[in-house]
Design a protein around this motif. Structure first.
Motif, PDB file in Angstrom:
ATOM      1  N   THR A 187       0.843  -1.190   0.000  1.00  0.00           N
ATOM      2  CA  THR A 187       0.000   0.000   0.000  1.00  0.00           C
ATOM      3  C   THR A 187       0.882   1.245   0.000  1.00  0.00           C
ATOM      4  N   ILE A 228      -2.037  -1.330  -3.488  1.00  0.00           N
ATOM      5  CA  ILE A 228      -3.378  -0.795  -3.249  1.00  0.00           C
ATOM      6  C   ILE A 228      -3.275   0.721  -3.136  1.00  0.00           C
ATOM      7  N   SER A 235      -9.420   1.750  -3.446  1.00  0.00           N
ATOM      8  CA  SER A 235      -9.035   0.566  -2.653  1.00  0.00           C
ATOM      9  C   SER A 235     -10.149  -0.463  -2.634  1.00  0.00           C
ATOM     10  N   THR A 250      -1.457  -8.246   2.921  1.00  0.00           N
ATOM     11  CA  THR A 250      -1.106  -6.866   2.614  1.00  0.00           C
ATOM     12  C   THR A 250      -0.101  -6.356   3.639  1.00  0.00           C
ATOM     13  N   GLY A 253      -1.015   0.454   5.748  1.00  0.00           N
ATOM     14  CA  GLY A 253      -2.369   0.971   5.556  1.00  0.00           C
ATOM     15  C   GLY A 253      -3.389   0.543   6.581  1.00  0.00           C
ATOM     16  N   VAL A 262      -6.933   0.918   3.950  1.00  0.00           N
ATOM     17  CA  VAL A 262      -7.016  -0.496   3.611  1.00  0.00           C
ATOM     18  C   VAL A 262      -8.026  -1.240   4.474  1.00  0.00           C
ATOM     19  N   CYS A 298      -3.507  -8.474   7.272  1.00  0.00           N
ATOM     20  CA  CYS A 298      -2.951  -7.149   6.994  1.00  0.00           C
ATOM     21  C   CYS A 298      -1.802  -6.908   7.972  1.00  0.00           C
TER      22      CYS A 298
END
Length: 415
Positions: A187, A228, A235, A250, A253, A262, A298
């Motif tokens: 991101t 992203i 997004s 990911t 973010g 995100v 994430c």
């Protein structure tokens, strides 16, 4: 997205991340030539005795044990591959067979004496030593594996040793779990790809390359799916197209910044959050959940934090999804070689190098979460509990090697 985080205890986060995982049930049949590192989806049964006939372990003479110490006439020579009449029982009194390694042993012989241990060897006769052991150098039919035995169990990772046994059974195709699909994303508008030009205020995207290569080292194929954008609507659209992946990883973010879209973008795509925030250093903002059929992880945006947390949290999860029966990190015992401090009140993940069961902390545990070279200088991690503030010199510690194997049972990792 709610900006307030309720930090979960490290142990609870690890357990939650494993408990909500459902192992894959998709399988495929592949050639054993392509099976290294794959996971068996069912037990493998022995279909052919191993060995499949009595055979000689040495070049020598096949005798009856009762003829020890005698001079015997050589009845015939038996070579590996001989069968039928060539290996039919035909010994008379005071006779033996000359036999080669791997050759079938007729049923009227019960002991093999190596050529070099015999006396007065000629083309017609041989003198057998008297101090011999019955059954020596005779490999019996089925002594290693018998038909019907379970050779391997569901969930085992296939290695060259497995392939050898499978080939010995005449098995060339094997059923394994289908490899899971993993999307890796970064991101941030400040991110530039390594093949692009980056000015002084931009950074190259090393996170995704780090994660893809780290996963590959552990036997997983991941797809780098891009960056992203730092825009909520963009997004949302970007993430909507990822739902065909089994796992979505990911970096960045997901903390408290105004441009950290995100988490919200995932929520608006149906993400059910398992937890967001763990009481560890480094790696507090880590978030996990499920979006339709996709597991979403994430990770924080700093490279060191992302790589350490993917190792601690994500790889065990991926191994469980993939069907491995061993998915807990193997814990190694070592001696701490120099005193260092950690932050009390949270779990600390400490980088170091372990050689010959000796742990040397990296840079006296003084490095930033955005550093990259600290990872290169390390080969293992040590995890403290929340009450630890100091690790003493010569203290016994538990570490996880970056090259460690995995266990079926969970072991306490805290120091």
């Amino acid at each position: 997205m709610n900006k307030k985080m309720n930090f979960l205890d490290f142990e609870d986060a690890v357990q939650k991340s494993l408990d909500f995982i459902i192992p894959s049930n998709f399988t495929e049949i592949i050639s054993i030539f392509n099976a290294i590192g794959r996971v068996l989806s069912k037990d493998v049964i022995c279909v052919k005795n191993l060995p499949s006939f009595n055979n000689s372990a040495m070049d020598g003479f096949a005798i009856k044990f009762e003829d020890a110490g005698k001079t015997l006439k050589i009845n015939k020579v038996i070579f590996a591959g001989d069968k039928g009449e060539k290996v039919k029982e035909s010994l008379s009194s005071n006779e033996c067979y000359k036999i080669m390694t791997g050759a079938k042993v007729p049923n009227d012989a019960d002991t093999i004496i190596p050529i070099e241990n015999c006396i007065d060897v000629t083309n017609e006769s041989v003198t057998i030593p008297s101090d011999i052991k019955k059954g020596a150098n005779l490999r019996l039919k089925g002594e290693e594996q018998k038909e019907g035995n379970v050779l391997f169990t569901k969930g085992e990772e296939l290695t060259s040793s497995h392939i050898t046994l499978l080939a010995s059974q005449g098995i060339t195709m094997i059923e394994v779990y289908k490899q899971i699909s993993i999307a890796v994303l970064s991101t941030g508008n400040e991110i530039k790809e390594p093949w692009e030009n980056a000015d002084e205020e931009e950074i190259y995207n090393c996170n995704s390359f780090a994660l893809v290569s780290q996963l590959k080292e552990k036997g997983f194929n991941a797809t780098y799916s891009g960056v992203i954008p730092d825009d909520l609507e963009k997004s949302k659209e970007f993430i909507k197209n990822l739902k065909n992946f089994d796992v979505i990883l990911t970096t960045g973010g997901i903390s408290m910044g105004d441009a950290d879209f995100v988490g919200e973008a995932f929520l608006q795509n149906g993400l059910e959050i398992l937890f967001h925030g763990v009481n560890i250093k480094p790696g507090r903002p880590i978030m996990m959940g499920k979006m339709d059929k996709s597991v979403v992880v994430c990770l924080p945006g700093n490279p060191l934090t992302a790589m350490v947390n993917i190792y601690l949290f994500v790889i065990p999860m991926l191994r469980k999804i993939q069907g491995y029966k061993a998915f807990y990190h193997t814990i190694l015992k070592a001696k701490n070689m120099s005193k260092f401090n950690t932050k009390k009140g949270r779990v600390n993940i400490v980088l170091g190098k372990t050689v010959n069961a000796e742990f040397k902390v990296t840079r006296d545990n003084k490095y930033g979460s955005g550093m990259i070279t600290a990872l290169y200088e390390s080969n293992s991690i040590l995890v403290t509990n929340e009450n630890t503030s100091t690790l003493e010199e010569n203290q016994d510690v538990r570490v996880i090697s970056f090259n460690s194997t995995f266990d079926n049972n969970q072991t306490d990792i805290f120091n």
